[in-house]
Design a protein around this motif. Structure first.
Motif, mmCIF file in Angstrom:
data_model
loop_
_atom_site.group_PDB
_atom_site.id
_atom_site.type_symbol
_atom_site.label_atom_id
_atom_site.label_comp_id
_atom_site.label_asym_id
_atom_site.label_seq_id
_atom_site.Cartn_x
_atom_site.Cartn_y
_atom_site.Cartn_z
ATOM 1 N N ARG A 10 13.121 9.539 -9.670
ATOM 2 C CA ARG A 10 14.016 9.894 -10.770
ATOM 3 C C ARG A 10 13.410 9.421 -12.088
ATOM 4 N NH1 ARG A 10 18.975 11.211 -8.683
ATOM 5 N NH2 ARG A 10 19.404 10.541 -6.580
ATOM 6 N N GLU A 11 13.855 10.065 -13.171
ATOM 7 C CA GLU A 11 13.487 9.598 -14.507
ATOM 8 C C GLU A 11 14.211 8.292 -14.776
ATOM 9 O OE1 GLU A 11 11.272 10.749 -16.475
ATOM 10 O OE2 GLU A 11 10.903 12.758 -15.756
ATOM 11 N N PRO A 12 13.673 7.355 -15.502
ATOM 12 C CA PRO A 12 12.449 7.456 -16.290
ATOM 13 C C PRO A 12 11.202 7.033 -15.515
ATOM 14 C CG PRO A 12 13.553 5.413 -16.836
ATOM 15 C CD PRO A 12 14.419 6.128 -15.823
ATOM 16 N N ALA A 13 11.379 6.425 -14.318
ATOM 17 C CA ALA A 13 10.211 5.959 -13.574
ATOM 18 C C ALA A 13 10.507 5.977 -12.082
ATOM 19 C CB ALA A 13 9.828 4.544 -13.999
ATOM 20 N N ILE A 14 9.469 6.212 -11.288
ATOM 21 C CA ILE A 14 9.587 6.096 -9.840
ATOM 22 C C ILE A 14 9.700 4.610 -9.527
ATOM 23 C CG2 ILE A 14 8.409 6.430 -7.633
ATOM 24 C CD1 ILE A 14 6.978 8.852 -9.008
ATOM 25 N N GLU A 15 10.717 4.260 -8.769
ATOM 26 C CA GLU A 15 10.927 2.865 -8.385
ATOM 27 C C GLU A 15 10.954 2.765 -6.876
ATOM 28 O OE1 GLU A 15 14.530 1.522 -10.239
ATOM 29 O OE2 GLU A 15 13.703 1.714 -12.255
ATOM 30 N N VAL B 159 1.070 13.695 -11.628
ATOM 31 C CA VAL B 159 1.964 14.020 -10.520
ATOM 32 C C VAL B 159 3.299 13.296 -10.668
ATOM 33 C CG1 VAL B 159 2.246 13.830 -8.012
ATOM 34 C CG2 VAL B 159 0.035 14.415 -8.980
ATOM 35 N N GLY B 160 3.276 12.120 -11.263
ATOM 36 C CA GLY B 160 4.487 11.324 -11.396
ATOM 37 C C GLY B 160 5.634 12.076 -12.033
ATOM 38 N N TYR C 229 0.799 -1.219 0.000
ATOM 39 C CA TYR C 229 0.000 0.000 0.000
ATOM 40 C C TYR C 229 0.842 1.284 0.000
ATOM 41 C CZ TYR C 229 -3.641 -3.359 1.089
ATOM 42 O OH TYR C 229 -4.485 -4.435 1.053
ATOM 43 N N LEU C 230 1.764 1.416 0.956
ATOM 44 C CA LEU C 230 2.574 2.636 1.010
ATOM 45 C C LEU C 230 3.584 2.670 -0.127
ATOM 46 C CD1 LEU C 230 3.100 2.994 4.870
ATOM 47 C CD2 LEU C 230 1.509 4.232 3.408
ATOM 48 N N GLY C 231 4.147 1.537 -0.466
ATOM 49 C CA GLY C 231 5.003 1.473 -1.649
ATOM 50 C C GLY C 231 4.177 1.580 -2.918
ATOM 51 N N GLY C 232 2.980 0.994 -2.873
ATOM 52 C CA GLY C 232 2.096 0.973 -4.036
ATOM 53 C C GLY C 232 1.667 2.347 -4.495
ATOM 54 N N VAL C 233 1.487 3.270 -3.576
ATOM 55 C CA VAL C 233 1.053 4.609 -3.979
ATOM 56 C C VAL C 233 2.170 5.316 -4.761
ATOM 57 C CG1 VAL C 233 1.685 5.887 -1.874
ATOM 58 C CG2 VAL C 233 -0.263 6.646 -3.230
ATOM 59 N N PHE C 234 3.425 5.056 -4.388
ATOM 60 C CA PHE C 234 4.533 5.627 -5.168
ATOM 61 C C PHE C 234 4.598 5.005 -6.562
ATOM 62 C CE2 PHE C 234 6.211 6.745 -0.919
ATOM 63 C CZ PHE C 234 6.500 8.075 -1.140
ATOM 64 N N ARG C 235 4.424 3.681 -6.648
ATOM 65 C CA ARG C 235 4.445 3.021 -7.959
ATOM 66 C C ARG C 235 3.290 3.522 -8.819
ATOM 67 N NH1 ARG C 235 6.563 -1.242 -4.708
ATOM 68 N NH2 ARG C 235 4.485 -1.923 -4.114
ATOM 69 N N ALA C 236 2.117 3.699 -8.211
ATOM 70 C CA ALA C 236 0.939 4.171 -8.942
ATOM 71 C C ALA C 236 1.144 5.594 -9.468
ATOM 72 C CB ALA C 236 -0.303 4.110 -8.046
ATOM 73 N N ALA C 237 1.986 6.364 -8.788
ATOM 74 C CA ALA C 237 2.237 7.750 -9.211
ATOM 75 C C ALA C 237 2.823 7.813 -10.617
ATOM 76 C CB ALA C 237 3.165 8.450 -8.226
#
Length: 132
Positions: free
Chosen positions: A53-58, A26-27, A13-21
């Motif tokens: 960071r680019e290219p994706a939030i990890e 907003v991402g 859930y808490l990690g998931g919200v960053f991945r969903a961004a």
């Protein structure tokens, strides 16, 4: 008993919200921060490194990045309340409920950007909420 029962739920859930961004407007703003954020949760214990960071939030689950730009320490219930839009991180830092190491101003600049992710988080936890 806190909201989360184990580290796996924190990552989901808490990690998931960053991945969903990554899939939101907003991402791109979060990736532009170009920082690594280390978060240490308690009750239950879990840690993660969020690469904004680019290219994706990890999200690296269980990671401990000694070189992270900013480190945050908080109970998992505060993370839950923050992503629901019910907790002011700046006030939490001032009161000592959340501890930080590194240039905290970098995180505080990002906090207002996270507001559009609150409904995303509430959707992520909706099934868990229904089961409580």
């Amino acid at each position: 008993m806190g909201y989360y029962t184990n580290a796996e739920e924190i990552y989901e859930y808490l990690g998931g919200v960053f991945r969903a961004a990554n899939d939101t407007e907003v991402g791109s703003k979060l990736k532009a921060a170009d920082i690594d954020l280390q978060i240490y949760y308690t009750d239950p214990d879990a840690s993660m490194t969020v690469h904004l960071r680019e290219p994706a939030i990890e999200v690296a689950e269980g990671a401990d990045d000694g070189e992270a730009d900013v480190k945050l320490y908080m109970p998992a219930d505060i993370g839950n309340k923050f992503w629901r839009g019910e907790y002011n991180l700046g006030v939490g830092l001032a009161k000592g409920q959340v501890k930080a190491k590194g240039p905290v101003n970098k995180i505080l600049k990002l906090v207002p950007l996270t507001k559009p992710l609150f409904p995303v988080y509430r959707d992520l936890v909706a099934e868990k909420d229904a089961a409580l």
